[in-house]
Motif scaffolding. Sequence first.
Motif, short mmCIF file in Angstrom:
data_model
loop_
_atom_site.label_atom_id
_atom_site.label_comp_id
_atom_site.label_asym_id
_atom_site.label_seq_id
_atom_site.Cartn_x
_atom_site.Cartn_y
_atom_site.Cartn_z
N MET A 1 23.21 4.73 66.37
CA MET A 1 23.37 6.17 66.30
C MET A 1 24.65 6.51 65.55
O MET A 1 25.66 5.84 65.73
CB MET A 1 23.49 6.77 67.70
N ASP A 2 24.58 7.56 64.77
CA ASP A 2 25.79 8.01 64.11
C ASP A 2 26.50 9.03 65.00
O ASP A 2 26.03 9.37 66.09
CB ASP A 2 25.49 8.57 62.72
N PHE A 3 27.65 9.52 64.55
CA PHE A 3 28.45 10.43 65.36
C PHE A 3 27.69 11.71 65.70
O PHE A 3 27.74 12.19 66.84
CB PHE A 3 29.76 10.77 64.64
N LYS A 4 26.97 12.26 64.75
CA LYS A 4 26.22 13.51 64.98
C LYS A 4 25.17 13.30 66.09
O LYS A 4 25.01 14.15 66.95
CB LYS A 4 25.55 13.95 63.68
N GLN A 5 24.48 12.17 66.05
CA GLN A 5 23.48 11.88 67.07
C GLN A 5 24.12 11.70 68.44
O GLN A 5 23.61 12.20 69.44
CB GLN A 5 22.69 10.63 66.68
N LEU A 6 25.23 10.98 68.49
CA LEU A 6 25.93 10.78 69.76
C LEU A 6 26.43 12.11 70.32
O LEU A 6 26.32 12.36 71.53
CB LEU A 6 27.09 9.81 69.59
N TRP A 7 26.97 12.94 69.46
CA TRP A 7 27.46 14.25 69.89
C TRP A 7 26.32 15.11 70.43
O TRP A 7 26.44 15.75 71.47
CB TRP A 7 28.18 14.93 68.72
N SER A 8 25.21 15.09 69.73
CA SER A 8 24.03 15.85 70.16
C SER A 8 23.53 15.33 71.52
O SER A 8 23.19 16.12 72.40
CB SER A 8 22.94 15.72 69.10
N LEU A 9 23.47 14.02 71.67
CA LEU A 9 23.04 13.43 72.94
C LEU A 9 24.01 13.79 74.06
O LEU A 9 23.58 14.12 75.18
CB LEU A 9 22.93 11.92 72.80
N TRP A 11 25.88 16.50 74.35
CA TRP A 11 25.70 17.90 74.75
C TRP A 11 24.37 18.14 75.44
O TRP A 11 24.29 18.91 76.40
CB TRP A 11 25.88 18.85 73.56
N LEU A 12 23.34 17.47 74.99
CA LEU A 12 22.05 17.59 75.65
C LEU A 12 22.16 17.09 77.09
O LEU A 12 21.70 17.75 78.03
CB LEU A 12 21.00 16.78 74.89
N SER A 13 22.81 15.96 77.28
CA SER A 13 22.99 15.40 78.62
C SER A 13 23.93 16.24 79.48
O SER A 13 23.69 16.42 80.68
CB SER A 13 23.55 13.98 78.52
N TRP A 77 12.05 18.86 80.66
CA TRP A 77 13.12 17.96 80.25
C TRP A 77 12.56 16.77 79.45
O TRP A 77 13.10 16.41 78.40
CB TRP A 77 13.91 17.44 81.44
N ALA A 78 11.50 16.15 79.95
CA ALA A 78 10.92 15.00 79.25
C ALA A 78 10.50 15.40 77.83
O ALA A 78 10.74 14.66 76.87
CB ALA A 78 9.74 14.43 80.02
N LYS A 79 9.91 16.57 77.70
CA LYS A 79 9.53 17.04 76.37
C LYS A 79 10.77 17.25 75.50
O LYS A 79 10.82 16.78 74.36
CB LYS A 79 8.74 18.34 76.45
N ARG A 80 11.74 17.91 76.05
CA ARG A 80 12.95 18.20 75.27
C ARG A 80 13.65 16.91 74.83
O ARG A 80 14.05 16.76 73.68
CB ARG A 80 13.90 19.06 76.08
N PHE A 81 13.79 15.98 75.76
CA PHE A 81 14.51 14.75 75.45
C PHE A 81 13.73 13.88 74.46
O PHE A 81 14.29 13.35 73.50
CB PHE A 81 14.81 13.95 76.73
N THR A 82 12.43 13.70 74.69
CA THR A 82 11.66 12.84 73.79
C THR A 82 11.44 13.50 72.43
O THR A 82 11.37 12.80 71.42
CB THR A 82 10.34 12.38 74.43
N ASP A 83 11.36 14.83 72.39
CA ASP A 83 11.33 15.53 71.09
C ASP A 83 12.65 15.31 70.36
O ASP A 83 12.67 15.09 69.15
CB ASP A 83 11.07 17.02 71.26
N TRP A 84 13.77 15.39 71.10
CA TRP A 84 15.08 15.13 70.51
C TRP A 84 15.10 13.73 69.89
O TRP A 84 15.57 13.54 68.78
CB TRP A 84 16.18 15.25 71.58
N HIS A 85 14.58 12.77 70.63
CA HIS A 85 14.53 11.39 70.13
C HIS A 85 13.76 11.31 68.82
O HIS A 85 14.18 10.62 67.89
CB HIS A 85 13.90 10.47 71.18
N GLU A 86 12.63 11.99 68.74
CA GLU A 86 11.83 11.96 67.51
C GLU A 86 12.57 12.62 66.35
O GLU A 86 12.44 12.19 65.21
CB GLU A 86 10.47 12.64 67.73
N ASP A 87 13.36 13.65 66.65
CA ASP A 87 14.14 14.30 65.60
C ASP A 87 15.25 13.40 65.07
O ASP A 87 15.59 13.44 63.89
CB ASP A 87 14.76 15.61 66.12
N PHE A 88 15.84 12.58 65.95
CA PHE A 88 16.96 11.75 65.56
C PHE A 88 16.57 10.31 65.23
O PHE A 88 17.41 9.51 64.87
CB PHE A 88 18.07 11.79 66.60
N SER A 89 15.31 10.00 65.35
CA SER A 89 14.78 8.71 64.89
C SER A 89 13.60 9.02 63.99
O SER A 89 12.45 8.79 64.35
CB SER A 89 14.32 7.87 66.08
#
Length: 152
Positions: A1-9, A11-13, A77-89
């Motif tokens: 993960m890059d810094f932007k992804q870590l930062w996004s994760l 804040w999401l968490s 939450w599961a939708k939000r988190f796994t959608d986030w994962h698809e956006d960042f992968s």
Amino acid sequence: MDFKQLWSLFWLSARHPRFVIPTIRGTRKTVAICNKHYGKKQHLNGPENAFRHALWNMLIVHLSVQRGLPLQRSLAWAKRFTDWHEDFSPNAPLERAMDLHNNRVGRDIITSLCGQDEEQLVTQLLEMVPLSRKRTTLEEIKRCDTVLVHLE
């Protein structure tokens, strides 16, 4: 993960702290179960990958509900988190659609099987793997409501 992804994760968490532990546990259990049943095949675009995505969503919801979180919030939450994962992968559009579809199927399944234990959930989902449908277009994926889909 890059810094932007870590930062996004982060804040999401931070906005949903009660879901962090069930998500980590669900992710670890998903990896262990998929490694046990499918090994490296889960990383291809076959039925095994469909199983992994559906199971991941099911376990995030299941473990969240076990911690006393409401079912509807756990599903959201599961939708939000796994959608986030698809956006960042990012994947190719067809692979992304397949993953999002199988994520949704997992959430749909857990809704009807919410009172069952993990072993029963895994067994139910394993029975769906041979029924997974091969799809080659986005339109074909959209037409498969309740079944797992794969590309290979």
